[in-house]
Design an enzyme around this catalytic site. Structure first.
Site, PDB file in Angstrom:
ATOM      1  N   ARG A 211       0.846  -1.202   0.000  1.00  0.00           N
ATOM      2  CA  ARG A 211       0.000   0.000   0.000  1.00  0.00           C
ATOM      3  C   ARG A 211       0.882   1.254   0.000  1.00  0.00           C
ATOM      4  O   ARG A 211       0.597   2.231  -0.692  1.00  0.00           O
ATOM      5  CB  ARG A 211      -0.937  -0.013   1.219  1.00  0.00           C
ATOM      6  CG  ARG A 211      -2.078  -1.039   1.081  1.00  0.00           C
ATOM      7  CD  ARG A 211      -3.109  -0.894   2.187  1.00  0.00           C
ATOM      8  NE  ARG A 211      -2.649  -1.400   3.460  1.00  0.00           N
ATOM      9  CZ  ARG A 211      -2.978  -2.593   3.973  1.00  0.00           C
ATOM     10  NH1 ARG A 211      -3.784  -3.404   3.308  1.00  0.00           N
ATOM     11  NH2 ARG A 211      -2.523  -2.963   5.150  1.00  0.00           N
ATOM     12  N   PHE A 227     -11.082  -5.021  -5.612  1.00  0.00           N
ATOM     13  CA  PHE A 227     -11.096  -5.778  -4.354  1.00  0.00           C
ATOM     14  C   PHE A 227     -10.558  -4.872  -3.233  1.00  0.00           C
ATOM     15  O   PHE A 227      -9.596  -5.199  -2.549  1.00  0.00           O
ATOM     16  CB  PHE A 227     -10.246  -7.059  -4.449  1.00  0.00           C
ATOM     17  CG  PHE A 227     -10.560  -7.913  -5.648  1.00  0.00           C
ATOM     18  CD1 PHE A 227     -11.630  -8.795  -5.611  1.00  0.00           C
ATOM     19  CD2 PHE A 227      -9.793  -7.836  -6.811  1.00  0.00           C
ATOM     20  CE1 PHE A 227     -11.923  -9.603  -6.714  1.00  0.00           C
ATOM     21  CE2 PHE A 227     -10.085  -8.628  -7.908  1.00  0.00           C
ATOM     22  CZ  PHE A 227     -11.143  -9.523  -7.864  1.00  0.00           C
ATOM     23  N   CYS A 340      -2.838 -14.291  -3.235  1.00  0.00           N
ATOM     24  CA  CYS A 340      -2.540 -14.746  -1.879  1.00  0.00           C
ATOM     25  C   CYS A 340      -2.895 -16.232  -1.748  1.00  0.00           C
ATOM     26  O   CYS A 340      -3.138 -16.724  -0.656  1.00  0.00           O
ATOM     27  CB  CYS A 340      -3.270 -13.897  -0.833  1.00  0.00           C
ATOM     28  SG  CYS A 340      -5.051 -13.939  -1.007  1.00  0.00           S
TER      29      CYS A 340
END
Ligand code: SAH
Length: 396
Positions: A211, A227, A340
Site C-alpha cells: 500500500r 477488491f 494470496c
C-alpha cells in the site's frame, strides 16, 4: 508421553526442518494422546527427532513445536517463543512505529497454527490447530507479558479449524471490549479495524508495504483499485496524489467502512474518490465497454486457490481479471497484481500474468516483485509460508 513413529524413510522432511507430519508418513502412535497433546516424534529406527502436537483428524497428523527432542513443551516454552517473536519485530527497523503489526506468523515463527496481530494496544489471536488450542491459556498469558497489551480478542473462526476437528471460538479473552472503535494509523493514514466482524483478524496487514508503494506511484494517475476491502490501497493512492481513485468491492459493509475511513482522513481529497459495490469480473468488462482507461490498476483478489488442488480453476480466474486490467491500462500504465493463494507459486503466478498480457495483446515488463512485509516472514524451510506474491508491471 506417546510416541509418534514414522515409516522408514519418512523422516526426510523433518530432517529439513519442515514442521508438518502428514498421515502418509506415520507408522503408528504408540501410547495414548488426545488432540493437541505433545508427542515424541521418532524415526522408524527409534531415533528421536522432534516434539509435535498431535492432530488425529487432520491430514497434517502432527505439527512440530521443536526439532530439539529434549526441549520441553510447557507454559515456559510459549513464554520464551512468544517473547522471542515479539522481540524480533522490535528489532526490525522497517517495523518500528507500526500500530498494526503481525506479532506471530504461525509456522514461520516456529509456532504452528498460531497467529497474533497487534492493533495498537489490542491483540487479536487466531488459533488454527489442535496444538495451540490446547495451550490457549499459556499463549494468552505469554502475549500479555510480552506486549503489555490492554486486551486480547480471540478470532478463531477460520474455516481451516474444521480440518482439525475444531469448532469456531470467538470473544474477548483478556480485558474488555474498547469503548471506542478501534483505529490504527498506517503510514500516515487512519484506518478502522473491526476485529469482531472484519476479514481475517480485522485487517490485511500483509499488504502494508505494498500500500505504501502505491502511494509512491500514484501521483496524478487515474487509479483503479479492485477488491478494495476497507480502502487501504485507495487511501494510500489518494495520499500519493492520485488524479482519481475508483474502488470496487462486492462487500457493502467493507465499502461502508472504506467510506468512513476516508472521512477519518480529512487531509485526503474525497472528491477524487469513487466507490462502487460490484463484482470485479463483471465490472472490469463494463469499464472496458464504457471506454474507461487507467494509469494504475491494483488487483488484490481473495484467495482463489486455497490449495494446489484448486490451482487450475484459480489460474483461469487470475488470468481473466489480469487480462482485463491490461486492456484498461493507458500506455506506460502500471499494474499491481497479487495472489494470496498458497496453491499458486510465484513462478506460476508470473506465467498467468504473462498469459493475461498476451490475451490482451499488450507488452509489459516487471518493475518489481512484491511480497508480504517482514512481520510476515517465510521460514526458510517452509515454502508454504510464501502465500502472498505480487508483480508490479508496466505496459508498453
Ligand atoms: N486490498 C485489500 C484487501 C482485499 S481482500 C486491503 O488492502 O485491505 C479481498 C476483497 O475482495 C474483500 O474485501 C472481498 O469482499 C472482495 N471480493 C471477493 N470477491 C469479489 C468479487 N468477485 N468482486 C468484488 N470484490 C470481491
Amino acid at each position: 508421553m506417546a510416541q509418534l513413529i514414522l515409516l522408514p524413510g519418512k523422516d526426510r522432511s523433518l530432517a529439513r526442518r519442515h514442521p508438518w507430519i502428514f498421515a502418509a508418513a506415520v507408522d503408528k502412535l504408540s501410547g495414548r494422546a488426545r488432540p493437541g497433546d505433545t508427542v515424541d516424534v521418532v524415526a522408524a529406527n527409534g531415533r528421536p527427532l522432534a516434539k509435535a502436537a498431535w492432530s488425529p483428524e487432520s491430514k497434517i497428523r502432527a505439527r512440530v513445536w521443536t526439532f530439539d527432542p529434549d526441549e520441553i513443551v510447557d507454559d515456559a516454552f510459549f513464554k520464551r517463543h512468544i517473547q522471542a517473536a515479539v522481540e524480533r519485530r522490535q528489532q526490525t527497523p522497517d517495523l518500528r512505529g507500526q500500530e498494526g503489526l503481525r506479532l506471530i506468523h504461525g509456522e514461520s515463527d516456529g509456532l504452528p497454527g498460531l497467529i497474533a496481530d497487534r492493533y495498537g494496544d489490542t491483540i487479536v489471536l487466531q488459533l488454527t490447530a489442535t496444538g495451540p488450542e490446547k495451550w490457549r491459556q499459556a499463549i494468552i498469558h505469554a502475549l500479555q507479558r510480552a506486549t503489555g497489551c490492554a486486551r486480547i480478542y480471540e478470532r478463531s473462526d477460520s474455516h481451516v479449524r474444521r480440518l482439525e476437528g475444531l469448532l469456531p471460538v470467538t470473544g474477548w479473552v483478556f480485558g474488555a471490549e474498547p469503548a471506542e472503535r478501534l483505529c490504527i494509523v498506517e503510514n500516515g493514514v487512519r484506518m478502522q479495524v473491526d476485529v469482531v466482524a472484519g476479514h481475517k483478524t480485522g485487517f490485511y496487514l500483509d499488504q502494508r508495504d505494498n500500500r505504501l508503494l502505491t502511494r509512491t506511484l500514484a501521483a496524478d494517475r487515474a487509479t483503479l483499485n479492485c477488491f478494495c476491502y476497507t480502502g487501504g490501497f485507495s487511501l494510500q493512492a489518494l495520499a500519493g496524489g492520485a488524479g482519481s481513485v475508483l474502488s470496487i468491492d462486492s462487500s457493502g459493509p467493507a465499502l461502508a467502512t472504506a467510506i468512513d475511513n476516508l472521512a477519518l482522513n480529512p487531509q485526503l481529497d474525497a472528491n477524487r474518490a469513487e466507490w462502487r459495490e460490484a463484482d470485479v469480473f463483471t465490472e472490469l468488462r463494463a469499464l472496458k465497454s464504457a471506454g474507461r482507461h487507467f494509469d494504475l490498476i491494483i488487483l488484490d483478489p481473495p484467495k482463489f486457490a486455497p490449495s494446489a488442488a484448486h490451482a487450475e480453476r484459480a489460474a483461469r480466474a487470475y488470468r481473466d481479471i489480469n487480462a482485463f486490467a491490461f486492456r484498461l491500462l493507458n500506455r506506460g500504465g502500471l499494474l499491481m497484481s497479487y495472489s494470496c493463494s498458497g496453491g499458486i507459486s510465484s513462478e506460476y503466478f508470473q506465467r498467468i500474468v504473462a498469459d493475461a498480457a498476451l490475451d490482451a495483446g499488450r507488452g509489459a515488463r516487471i518493475l518489481r516483485r512484491l511480497a508480504a512485509p517482514p512481520d510476515h516472514p517465510v521460514a526458510l524451510h517452509f515454502s508454504e509460508g510464501e502465500y502472498l506474491k505480487g508483480l508490479l508491471c508496466q505496459v508498453d
